[in-house]
Design a protein around this motif. Structure first.
Motif, PDB file in Angstrom:
ATOM      1  N   UNK A  63       0.582  -1.238  -0.098  1.00  0.00           N
ATOM      2  CA  UNK A  63       0.036  -0.186  -0.111  1.00  0.00           C
ATOM      3  C   UNK A  63       0.933   1.208   0.125  1.00  0.00           C
ATOM      4  N   UNK A  64       2.136   1.034  -0.129  1.00  0.00           N
ATOM      5  CA  UNK A  64       2.882   2.426   0.026  1.00  0.00           C
ATOM      6  C   UNK A  64       3.306   2.952   1.414  1.00  0.00           C
ATOM      7  N   UNK A  65       3.026   2.173   2.099  1.00  0.00           N
ATOM      8  CA  UNK A  65       3.247   2.355   3.608  1.00  0.00           C
ATOM      9  C   UNK A  65       4.638   1.969   4.306  1.00  0.00           C
ATOM     10  N   UNK A  66       5.318   2.717   4.979  1.00  0.00           N
ATOM     11  CA  UNK A  66       6.689   2.412   5.531  1.00  0.00           C
ATOM     12  C   UNK A  66       6.186   1.648   6.797  1.00  0.00           C
ATOM     13  N   UNK A  67       7.119   0.892   7.415  1.00  0.00           N
ATOM     14  CA  UNK A  67       6.765   0.104   8.640  1.00  0.00           C
ATOM     15  C   UNK A  67       8.044  -0.305   9.165  1.00  0.00           C
ATOM     16  N   UNK A  68       7.808  -0.358  10.749  1.00  0.00           N
ATOM     17  CA  UNK A  68       9.120  -0.757  11.405  1.00  0.00           C
ATOM     18  C   UNK A  68       8.306  -1.971  12.264  1.00  0.00           C
ATOM     19  N   UNK A  69       9.355  -2.737  12.930  1.00  0.00           N
ATOM     20  CA  UNK A  69       8.778  -3.910  13.813  1.00  0.00           C
ATOM     21  C   UNK A  69       9.108  -3.993  15.149  1.00  0.00           C
ATOM     22  N   UNK A  70       8.448  -4.557  16.125  1.00  0.00           N
ATOM     23  CA  UNK A  70       8.793  -4.865  17.627  1.00  0.00           C
ATOM     24  C   UNK A  70       8.311  -6.249  17.871  1.00  0.00           C
ATOM     25  N   UNK A  71       8.523  -6.722  18.991  1.00  0.00           N
ATOM     26  CA  UNK A  71       7.997  -8.233  19.228  1.00  0.00           C
ATOM     27  C   UNK A  71       7.492  -8.459  20.579  1.00  0.00           C
ATOM     28  N   UNK A  72       7.549  -7.330  21.385  1.00  0.00           N
ATOM     29  CA  UNK A  72       6.903  -7.226  22.651  1.00  0.00           C
ATOM     30  C   UNK A  72       6.497  -5.940  22.811  1.00  0.00           C
ATOM     31  N   UNK A  73       5.810  -5.695  24.110  1.00  0.00           N
ATOM     32  CA  UNK A  73       5.515  -4.333  24.650  1.00  0.00           C
ATOM     33  C   UNK A  73       6.702  -3.415  24.917  1.00  0.00           C
ATOM     34  N   UNK A  74       7.861  -4.043  25.396  1.00  0.00           N
ATOM     35  CA  UNK A  74       8.813  -3.232  25.647  1.00  0.00           C
ATOM     36  C   UNK A  74       9.747  -2.796  24.392  1.00  0.00           C
ATOM     37  N   UNK A  75       9.713  -3.631  23.634  1.00  0.00           N
ATOM     38  CA  UNK A  75       9.949  -3.344  22.325  1.00  0.00           C
ATOM     39  C   UNK A  75       9.420  -2.370  21.478  1.00  0.00           C
TER      40      UNK A  75
END
Length: 234
Positions: free
Chosen positions: A26-38
């Protein structure tokens, strides 16, 4: 890519990868995390994040706890994602400050529609693109500046999320008019309304807690039973 960046948070890395691919398409940049602290660390490191897709059930800090922490400092949209689809879980998440909720397994088109709606609302009414010019809507001790999108009660600023801001602006523009929940949802969420009474009710309750001296006996934000909601005209 456009200016929006979405933080995807889930302990299932395959789900994170799938959602990020949908966003990329959709042309939207993203970032990732794998828990609440992250998630909290990612928000601290990257102030350009415009939306969070946040799983509820995660080891360590879960999504609900992360939502509470985020809402202490940030008004960016939070879309909760969870295998739990019971009504109580949805209401709990919205009560803690989330803007919307999608249950797993989700349909990709539905998820992207919710993401786009939240981003539109944030870009229009969040802490971006604020203008210093506009009209002030005054009703009793409530003052809402349509340029800065700032609400004050007796001169004190009220911190609202983008969703709450749009809802307040709608009601402040038409004091005394009763809006059915379906109409509020369609105007604020910008999508068709089906069984939305509980979602609207929770957001109304959150706003009431912020603007009323006694939320249990509201002066301004009233429910008209069987019809809808209104800002009382003064």
């Amino acid at each position: 890519m456009n200016a929006n960046r979405v933080l995807v948070v889930d302990d299932d890395r395959e789900i994170v990868k799938a959602i990020m691919l949908l966003l990329e398409n959709e042309g939207i940049d993203s970032a990732a995390a794998y828990d609440g602290d992250g998630a909290l660390a990612a928000l601290d490191a990257d102030r350009g994040i415009s939306l969070i897709i946040l799983d509820i059930m995660m080891p360590g800090m879960d999504g609900l706890s992360a939502t509470l922490r985020i809402r202490r400092e940030r008004n960016i949209p939070i879309l909760l994602l969870s295998a739990k689809s019971e009504y109580s879980d949805k209401v709990l998440g919205l009560s803690m400050g989330a803007d919307d909720y999608v249950a797993k397994p989700f349909h990709p088109q539905e998820l992207m529609a919710r993401v786009k709606s939240l981003l539109r609302r944030y870009n229009e009414l969040g802490d971006r693109n604020a203008s210093d010019s506009g009209k002030t809507l005054t009703n009793g001790d409530l003052c809402y500046d349509t340029g800065t999108r700032q609400l004050t009660v007796s001169g004190a600023s009220v911190r609202l999320t983008a969703t709450e801001t749009k809802l307040v602006e709608l009601l402040m523009r038409y004091p005394g008019r009763v809006f059915p929940a379906e109409e509020i949802y369609e105007r604020v969420w910008d999508e068709a309304a089906y069984g939305v009474e509980n979602t609207v009710m929770v957001h109304i309750r959150r706003i009431r807690e912020k603007i009323e001296a006694n939320p249990k006996e509201p002066k301004y934000l009233k429910v008209v039973w069987g019809i809808g909601y209104k800002i009382e005209k003064f």
